[in-house]
Design a protein around this motif. Structure first.
Motif, PDB file in Angstrom:
ATOM      1  N   UNK A 108     143.891 -38.417 -33.836  1.00  0.00           N
ATOM      2  CA  UNK A 108     143.175 -37.158 -33.665  1.00  0.00           C
ATOM      3  C   UNK A 108     141.896 -37.255 -34.135  1.00  0.00           C
ATOM      4  N   UNK A 109     141.658 -38.007 -35.289  1.00  0.00           N
ATOM      5  CA  UNK A 109     140.485 -38.342 -35.915  1.00  0.00           C
ATOM      6  C   UNK A 109     139.321 -38.989 -35.202  1.00  0.00           C
ATOM      7  N   UNK A 110     139.905 -39.995 -34.346  1.00  0.00           N
ATOM      8  CA  UNK A 110     139.307 -40.609 -33.243  1.00  0.00           C
ATOM      9  C   UNK A 110     138.549 -39.731 -32.022  1.00  0.00           C
ATOM     10  N   UNK A 111     139.407 -38.842 -31.851  1.00  0.00           N
ATOM     11  CA  UNK A 111     139.178 -37.795 -30.645  1.00  0.00           C
ATOM     12  C   UNK A 111     138.114 -36.730 -31.304  1.00  0.00           C
ATOM     13  N   UNK A 112     138.184 -36.372 -32.612  1.00  0.00           N
ATOM     14  CA  UNK A 112     137.229 -35.566 -33.134  1.00  0.00           C
ATOM     15  C   UNK A 112     135.743 -36.186 -33.071  1.00  0.00           C
ATOM     16  N   UNK A 113     135.856 -37.201 -33.488  1.00  0.00           N
ATOM     17  CA  UNK A 113     134.615 -38.139 -33.586  1.00  0.00           C
ATOM     18  C   UNK A 113     134.006 -38.195 -32.091  1.00  0.00           C
ATOM     19  N   UNK A 114     134.787 -38.433 -31.252  1.00  0.00           N
ATOM     20  CA  UNK A 114     134.104 -38.417 -29.887  1.00  0.00           C
ATOM     21  C   UNK A 114     133.269 -36.990 -29.611  1.00  0.00           C
ATOM     22  N   UNK A 117     146.257 -46.139 -28.633  1.00  0.00           N
ATOM     23  CA  UNK A 117     145.922 -47.416 -29.552  1.00  0.00           C
ATOM     24  C   UNK A 117     147.003 -47.554 -30.684  1.00  0.00           C
ATOM     25  N   UNK A 118     147.073 -48.815 -31.072  1.00  0.00           N
ATOM     26  CA  UNK A 118     148.031 -49.389 -32.050  1.00  0.00           C
ATOM     27  C   UNK A 118     147.292 -49.631 -33.299  1.00  0.00           C
ATOM     28  N   UNK A 119     147.923 -48.604 -34.361  1.00  0.00           N
ATOM     29  CA  UNK A 119     147.273 -48.763 -35.814  1.00  0.00           C
ATOM     30  C   UNK A 119     148.262 -49.576 -36.410  1.00  0.00           C
ATOM     31  N   UNK A 120     147.763 -50.574 -36.938  1.00  0.00           N
ATOM     32  CA  UNK A 120     148.749 -51.671 -38.205  1.00  0.00           C
ATOM     33  C   UNK A 120     150.221 -51.727 -37.388  1.00  0.00           C
ATOM     34  N   UNK A 121     150.042 -52.013 -36.120  1.00  0.00           N
ATOM     35  CA  UNK A 121     151.595 -52.183 -35.504  1.00  0.00           C
ATOM     36  C   UNK A 121     152.341 -50.868 -35.486  1.00  0.00           C
ATOM     37  N   UNK A 122     151.863 -49.805 -35.215  1.00  0.00           N
ATOM     38  CA  UNK A 122     152.368 -48.550 -34.838  1.00  0.00           C
ATOM     39  C   UNK A 122     151.570 -47.739 -33.828  1.00  0.00           C
ATOM     40  N   UNK A 123     152.187 -47.262 -32.945  1.00  0.00           N
ATOM     41  CA  UNK A 123     151.573 -46.833 -31.693  1.00  0.00           C
ATOM     42  C   UNK A 123     151.329 -45.235 -31.847  1.00  0.00           C
ATOM     43  N   UNK A 124     150.181 -44.983 -30.934  1.00  0.00           N
ATOM     44  CA  UNK A 124     150.067 -43.658 -30.839  1.00  0.00           C
ATOM     45  C   UNK A 124     149.692 -43.415 -29.269  1.00  0.00           C
ATOM     46  N   UNK A 125     149.934 -42.293 -28.985  1.00  0.00           N
ATOM     47  CA  UNK A 125     149.790 -41.818 -27.530  1.00  0.00           C
ATOM     48  C   UNK A 125     149.014 -40.686 -27.491  1.00  0.00           C
ATOM     49  N   UNK A 126     147.908 -40.414 -27.328  1.00  0.00           N
ATOM     50  CA  UNK A 126     147.210 -39.108 -27.503  1.00  0.00           C
ATOM     51  C   UNK A 126     146.402 -38.820 -26.420  1.00  0.00           C
ATOM     52  N   UNK A 127     146.433 -37.588 -25.804  1.00  0.00           N
ATOM     53  CA  UNK A 127     145.740 -37.183 -24.529  1.00  0.00           C
ATOM     54  C   UNK A 127     145.105 -35.719 -24.830  1.00  0.00           C
ATOM     55  N   UNK A 128     143.902 -35.594 -24.551  1.00  0.00           N
ATOM     56  CA  UNK A 128     143.223 -34.140 -24.581  1.00  0.00           C
ATOM     57  C   UNK A 128     142.390 -33.741 -23.238  1.00  0.00           C
ATOM     58  N   UNK A 129     142.082 -32.755 -22.978  1.00  0.00           N
ATOM     59  CA  UNK A 129     141.439 -32.330 -22.154  1.00  0.00           C
ATOM     60  C   UNK A 129     139.861 -31.743 -22.514  1.00  0.00           C
ATOM     61  N   UNK A 159     157.063 -38.871 -27.150  1.00  0.00           N
ATOM     62  CA  UNK A 159     155.869 -38.507 -26.598  1.00  0.00           C
ATOM     63  C   UNK A 159     156.014 -37.598 -25.490  1.00  0.00           C
ATOM     64  N   UNK A 160     155.444 -36.190 -25.540  1.00  0.00           N
ATOM     65  CA  UNK A 160     155.431 -35.171 -24.636  1.00  0.00           C
ATOM     66  C   UNK A 160     154.204 -35.002 -24.024  1.00  0.00           C
ATOM     67  N   UNK A 161     154.309 -35.169 -22.758  1.00  0.00           N
ATOM     68  CA  UNK A 161     152.882 -35.087 -22.087  1.00  0.00           C
ATOM     69  C   UNK A 161     152.781 -33.917 -21.071  1.00  0.00           C
ATOM     70  N   UNK A 177     145.159 -32.525 -18.810  1.00  0.00           N
ATOM     71  CA  UNK A 177     146.080 -33.298 -19.823  1.00  0.00           C
ATOM     72  C   UNK A 177     146.377 -33.135 -21.041  1.00  0.00           C
ATOM     73  N   UNK A 178     147.435 -33.103 -21.758  1.00  0.00           N
ATOM     74  CA  UNK A 178     147.782 -32.749 -23.296  1.00  0.00           C
ATOM     75  C   UNK A 178     149.008 -33.582 -23.595  1.00  0.00           C
ATOM     76  N   UNK A 179     148.799 -34.343 -24.643  1.00  0.00           N
ATOM     77  CA  UNK A 179     149.775 -35.380 -25.080  1.00  0.00           C
ATOM     78  C   UNK A 179     149.669 -35.712 -26.528  1.00  0.00           C
ATOM     79  N   UNK A 180     150.806 -35.592 -27.156  1.00  0.00           N
ATOM     80  CA  UNK A 180     151.097 -36.080 -28.571  1.00  0.00           C
ATOM     81  C   UNK A 180     152.438 -36.408 -28.751  1.00  0.00           C
ATOM     82  N   UNK A 181     152.619 -36.683 -30.024  1.00  0.00           N
ATOM     83  CA  UNK A 181     154.140 -37.048 -30.683  1.00  0.00           C
ATOM     84  C   UNK A 181     154.825 -35.733 -30.672  1.00  0.00           C
ATOM     85  N   UNK A 182     156.081 -35.769 -30.121  1.00  0.00           N
ATOM     86  CA  UNK A 182     156.733 -34.555 -30.379  1.00  0.00           C
ATOM     87  C   UNK A 182     157.889 -34.893 -31.540  1.00  0.00           C
ATOM     88  N   UNK A 183     157.300 -34.778 -32.764  1.00  0.00           N
ATOM     89  CA  UNK A 183     158.279 -34.670 -33.774  1.00  0.00           C
ATOM     90  C   UNK A 183     157.955 -34.026 -34.997  1.00  0.00           C
TER      91      UNK A 183
END
Length: 239
Positions: free
Chosen positions: A31-37, A106-118, A218-220, A233-239
């Motif tokens: 999320x921080x990465x996308x905000x910086x974009x 992206x993989x952060x310290x061996x933990x996966x994220x899957x992030x999508x935004x429009x 992940x729900x997309x 497209x919108x995607x993120x962790x469903x937890x």
């Protein structure tokens, strides 16, 4: 014996809690990465999708040292936003009053994220509505999922399809999500629909994995208008 069982249960609960924390930490960084974009105004007319893709890769490397991604990095704009993940469309140039989406894993310290935004370039109200509707529908689907004590991948997929109709769009994806975890997670084999929120997955998404641990999903959401040739497209962790 009873003490050993209690200790085993405590270990399992701590493992589950740690997994959730690590995945949520990875997502916060995404999320921080996308905000910086947006802050750096990387998404500008005149740039190509490939050029933006490279700039975001460099930004992720700068911010977090990330070079590893568990799936291909996707930037789709214009008519390319109609296409699902597996397609490889020609590189397009971002236009004035355009719509685009980003899907990064992206993989952060061996933990996966899957992030999508429009993202909407300009002020086209129809495209802004699409962007907003997808996010609203995502949260509606998440709330629905959280109320269930049993739900198959097929059932959640069809719920997502109906949500698209409710908001006045067409569901554009062949699936509505998948598992996520520590890299590499259980193999996302195209023939193993049990790991996807897919119309052919008739397994309960709430069932544990082969090691007895809870799966995280992940729900997309991919909504499209084929007539106007736009999608979002919108995607993120469903937890």
């Amino acid at each position: 014996m009873e003490k050993n069982i209690r200790l085993s249960l405590i270990f399992v609960k701590r493992t589950i809690a740690m997994k959730k924390v690590k995945l949520m930490e990875a997502e916060k960084k995404a999320l921080k990465l996308f905000e910086e974009i947006e802050k750096r105004e990387i998404l500008r007319p005149g740039k190509s999708e490939n050029e933006i893709n490279k700039e975001i890769f460099d930004l992720a490397l700068e911010l977090y040292g990330i070079e590893k991604y568990w799936h291909k990095r996707i930037i789709r704009s214009g008519k390319n936003t109609l296409l699902p993940y597996n397609e490889t469309p020609p590189d397009l140039i971002i236009q004035e009053e355009d719509i685009l989406f980003i899907d990064f894993g992206p993989v952060f310290e061996e933990w996966e994220a899957d992030f999508g935004r429009t993202f909407v370039i300009g002020n086209d109200p129809y495209k802004i509505k699409l962007k907003n509707d997808i996010e609203l529908a995502w949260h509606e689907a998440k709330q629905y999922f959280e109320k269930q004590k049993k739900i198959t991948g097929a059932e959640l997929f069809h719920y997502a399809v109906e949500l698209a109709k409710k908001y006045g769009w067409t569901f554009g994806g062949k699936m509505a999500g998948h598992i996520i975890g520590q890299f590499p997670h259980e193999k996302l084999d195209p023939d193993n629909w049990g790991l996807y929120i897919h119309p052919q997955n008739h397994n309960d998404l709430l069932l544990p994995d082969k090691d007895g641990n809870r799966r995280e999903w992940i729900l997309e959401m991919h909504f499209v208008d084929t007539e106007k040739q736009i999608g979002g497209f919108f995607e993120q962790l469903m937890t």
